[in-house]
Design a protein around this motif. Structure first.
Motif, PDB file in Angstrom:
ATOM      1  N   LYS A  71     -18.188  11.961  17.620  1.00  0.00           N
ATOM      2  CA  LYS A  71     -17.812  13.291  17.156  1.00  0.00           C
ATOM      3  C   LYS A  71     -16.456  13.628  17.761  1.00  0.00           C
ATOM      4  CE  LYS A  71     -19.248  18.020  16.646  1.00  0.00           C
ATOM      5  NZ  LYS A  71     -18.928  19.080  17.540  1.00  0.00           N
ATOM      6  N   TYR A  72     -15.521  13.918  16.876  1.00  0.00           N
ATOM      7  CA  TYR A  72     -14.159  14.237  17.310  1.00  0.00           C
ATOM      8  C   TYR A  72     -13.978  15.743  17.438  1.00  0.00           C
ATOM      9  CZ  TYR A  72     -13.124   9.356  16.656  1.00  0.00           C
ATOM     10  OH  TYR A  72     -13.119   7.992  16.775  1.00  0.00           O
ATOM     11  N   ALA A  73     -12.909  16.141  18.095  1.00  0.00           N
ATOM     12  CA  ALA A  73     -12.637  17.555  18.350  1.00  0.00           C
ATOM     13  C   ALA A  73     -12.518  18.359  17.062  1.00  0.00           C
ATOM     14  CB  ALA A  73     -11.363  17.701  19.179  1.00  0.00           C
ATOM     15  N   ASN A  74     -12.087  17.725  15.980  1.00  0.00           N
ATOM     16  CA  ASN A  74     -11.963  18.412  14.703  1.00  0.00           C
ATOM     17  C   ASN A  74     -13.310  18.515  13.967  1.00  0.00           C
ATOM     18  OD1 ASN A  74     -12.367  15.794  13.859  1.00  0.00           O
ATOM     19  ND2 ASN A  74     -10.413  15.596  12.796  1.00  0.00           N
ATOM     20  N   ARG A  75     -14.394  18.251  14.699  1.00  0.00           N
ATOM     21  CA  ARG A  75     -15.769  18.317  14.201  1.00  0.00           C
ATOM     22  C   ARG A  75     -16.139  17.197  13.236  1.00  0.00           C
ATOM     23  NH1 ARG A  75     -18.257  24.016  14.031  1.00  0.00           N
ATOM     24  NH2 ARG A  75     -17.130  25.065  15.675  1.00  0.00           N
ATOM     25  N   ARG A  76     -15.279  16.232  13.076  1.00  0.00           N
ATOM     26  CA  ARG A  76     -15.589  15.117  12.190  1.00  0.00           C
ATOM     27  C   ARG A  76     -16.468  14.124  12.919  1.00  0.00           C
ATOM     28  NH1 ARG A  76     -10.878  13.157   8.376  1.00  0.00           N
ATOM     29  NH2 ARG A  76     -12.709  12.528   7.206  1.00  0.00           N
ATOM     30  N   LEU A  77     -17.386  13.536  12.158  1.00  0.00           N
ATOM     31  CA  LEU A  77     -18.319  12.551  12.682  1.00  0.00           C
ATOM     32  C   LEU A  77     -17.950  11.186  12.111  1.00  0.00           C
ATOM     33  CD1 LEU A  77     -21.525  14.664  12.049  1.00  0.00           C
ATOM     34  CD2 LEU A  77     -20.546  14.151  14.294  1.00  0.00           C
ATOM     35  N   TYR A  78     -17.864  10.179  12.980  1.00  0.00           N
ATOM     36  CA  TYR A  78     -17.463   8.844  12.554  1.00  0.00           C
ATOM     37  C   TYR A  78     -18.578   7.861  12.869  1.00  0.00           C
ATOM     38  CZ  TYR A  78     -14.621   4.651  11.999  1.00  0.00           C
ATOM     39  OH  TYR A  78     -14.116   3.436  11.586  1.00  0.00           O
ATOM     40  N   ASN A  79     -19.095   7.201  11.826  1.00  0.00           N
ATOM     41  CA  ASN A  79     -20.141   6.191  11.968  1.00  0.00           C
ATOM     42  C   ASN A  79     -19.465   4.863  12.283  1.00  0.00           C
ATOM     43  OD1 ASN A  79     -22.067   4.174  11.512  1.00  0.00           O
ATOM     44  ND2 ASN A  79     -23.117   5.365   9.946  1.00  0.00           N
ATOM     45  N   THR A  80     -19.668   4.366  13.506  1.00  0.00           N
ATOM     46  CA  THR A  80     -19.007   3.121  13.910  1.00  0.00           C
ATOM     47  C   THR A  80     -19.618   1.904  13.229  1.00  0.00           C
ATOM     48  OG1 THR A  80     -20.434   2.895  15.854  1.00  0.00           O
ATOM     49  CG2 THR A  80     -18.342   4.076  16.156  1.00  0.00           C
ATOM     50  N   ALA A  81     -20.855   1.996  12.756  1.00  0.00           N
ATOM     51  CA  ALA A  81     -21.497   0.855  12.084  1.00  0.00           C
ATOM     52  C   ALA A  81     -20.925   0.647  10.689  1.00  0.00           C
ATOM     53  CB  ALA A  81     -23.001   1.054  12.003  1.00  0.00           C
ATOM     54  N   SER A  82     -20.644   1.750   9.984  1.00  0.00           N
ATOM     55  CA  SER A  82     -20.114   1.636   8.617  1.00  0.00           C
ATOM     56  C   SER A  82     -18.606   1.862   8.566  1.00  0.00           C
ATOM     57  CB  SER A  82     -20.801   2.647   7.701  1.00  0.00           C
ATOM     58  OG  SER A  82     -20.460   3.964   8.085  1.00  0.00           O
ATOM     59  N   SER A  83     -18.003   2.189   9.703  1.00  0.00           N
ATOM     60  CA  SER A  83     -16.574   2.486   9.790  1.00  0.00           C
ATOM     61  C   SER A  83     -16.157   3.543   8.772  1.00  0.00           C
ATOM     62  CB  SER A  83     -15.736   1.211   9.589  1.00  0.00           C
ATOM     63  OG  SER A  83     -16.038   0.276  10.587  1.00  0.00           O
ATOM     64  N   SER A  84     -16.924   4.638   8.766  1.00  0.00           N
ATOM     65  CA  SER A  84     -16.625   5.712   7.815  1.00  0.00           C
ATOM     66  C   SER A  84     -16.971   7.064   8.430  1.00  0.00           C
ATOM     67  CB  SER A  84     -17.407   5.518   6.522  1.00  0.00           C
ATOM     68  OG  SER A  84     -18.800   5.551   6.784  1.00  0.00           O
ATOM     69  N   TYR A  85     -16.308   8.088   7.904  1.00  0.00           N
ATOM     70  CA  TYR A  85     -16.631   9.443   8.326  1.00  0.00           C
ATOM     71  C   TYR A  85     -17.872   9.902   7.572  1.00  0.00           C
ATOM     72  CZ  TYR A  85     -12.296   9.771  10.877  1.00  0.00           C
ATOM     73  OH  TYR A  85     -11.283   9.572  11.793  1.00  0.00           O
TER      74      TYR A  85
END
Length: 193
Positions: A16-30
């Motif tokens: 979870k980034y400061a801009n509230r975006r969530l990044y799935n490291t398994a699928s390499s996608s937001y």
């Protein structure tokens, strides 16, 4: 996209980034909270980490998903009386045991959900599944009475069907559960002094 797992080591890492975006490291996608909600329903084990600090924030993200589900406009899952009682548990001597108690109750409910449905379809009587369902319902009533004072004070109407009344065994079990809960509360209150 994601994988199911039974232990925390294979959990999908979500950042979870400061801009509230969530990044799935398994699928390499937001992804979104809706995606996390779907993953939860599918049984995908994931861990949400703050991208900057590395802190595990899974609990707060799951709580946020519940809040969004509850306010989505559909029928709420958590009754107001339950929410009020849950809030009173914070700082209470019972707070330490509540997580494991609630987890055990939900696990028991999930494991018996299909059996309960079938038992209710067939009705009570001599059906062993119906008796199990009746016992589970008695346990749920006991839990409700223990955590929501006055909940059990209402008596069913005289016209209620016999199938909805607890059997003598269930009543005895209910009384035993109440006694155990009262004894546990007394011990916890003594420890808290």
């Amino acid at each position: 996209m994601s994988r199911k797992s039974t232990n925390g080591d294979d959990a999908v890492i979500i950042k979870k980034y400061a801009n509230r975006r969530l990044y799935n490291t398994a699928s390499s996608s937001y992804i979104t909270l809706d995606d996390l909600s779907r993953m939860t329903r599918e049984g995908v084990d994931f861990k949400v980490l703050d991208a900057k600090s590395g802190e595990d924030i899974t609990h707060s993200i799951l709580t946020q998903i519940i809040m969004e589900e509850e306010s989505s406009g559909s029928e709420p899952l958590l009754p107001i009386s339950f929410l009020r009682q849950l809030i009173t548990m914070y700082g209470n001597s019972m707070q330490a045991i509540m997580p494991s108690y609630l987890e055990a109750m939900m696990t028991n409910f999930s494991e018996n959900q299909a059996k309960l449905r079938e038992a209710f379809k067939q009705g009570a009587g001599d059906n062993p599944l119906a008796k199990m369902a009746e016992t589970n319902m008695a346990m749920m009533r006991a839990a409700a009475e223990a955590f929501i004072p006055g909940k059990g004070a209402k008596k069913p109407a005289a016209s209620a069907s016999k199938a909805s009344e607890p059997s003598a065994d269930a009543s005895a079990e209910l009384a035993e559960l109440r006694a155990q809960m009262a004894a546990m509360q007394k011990k916890l209150d003594q420890l808290g002094k």
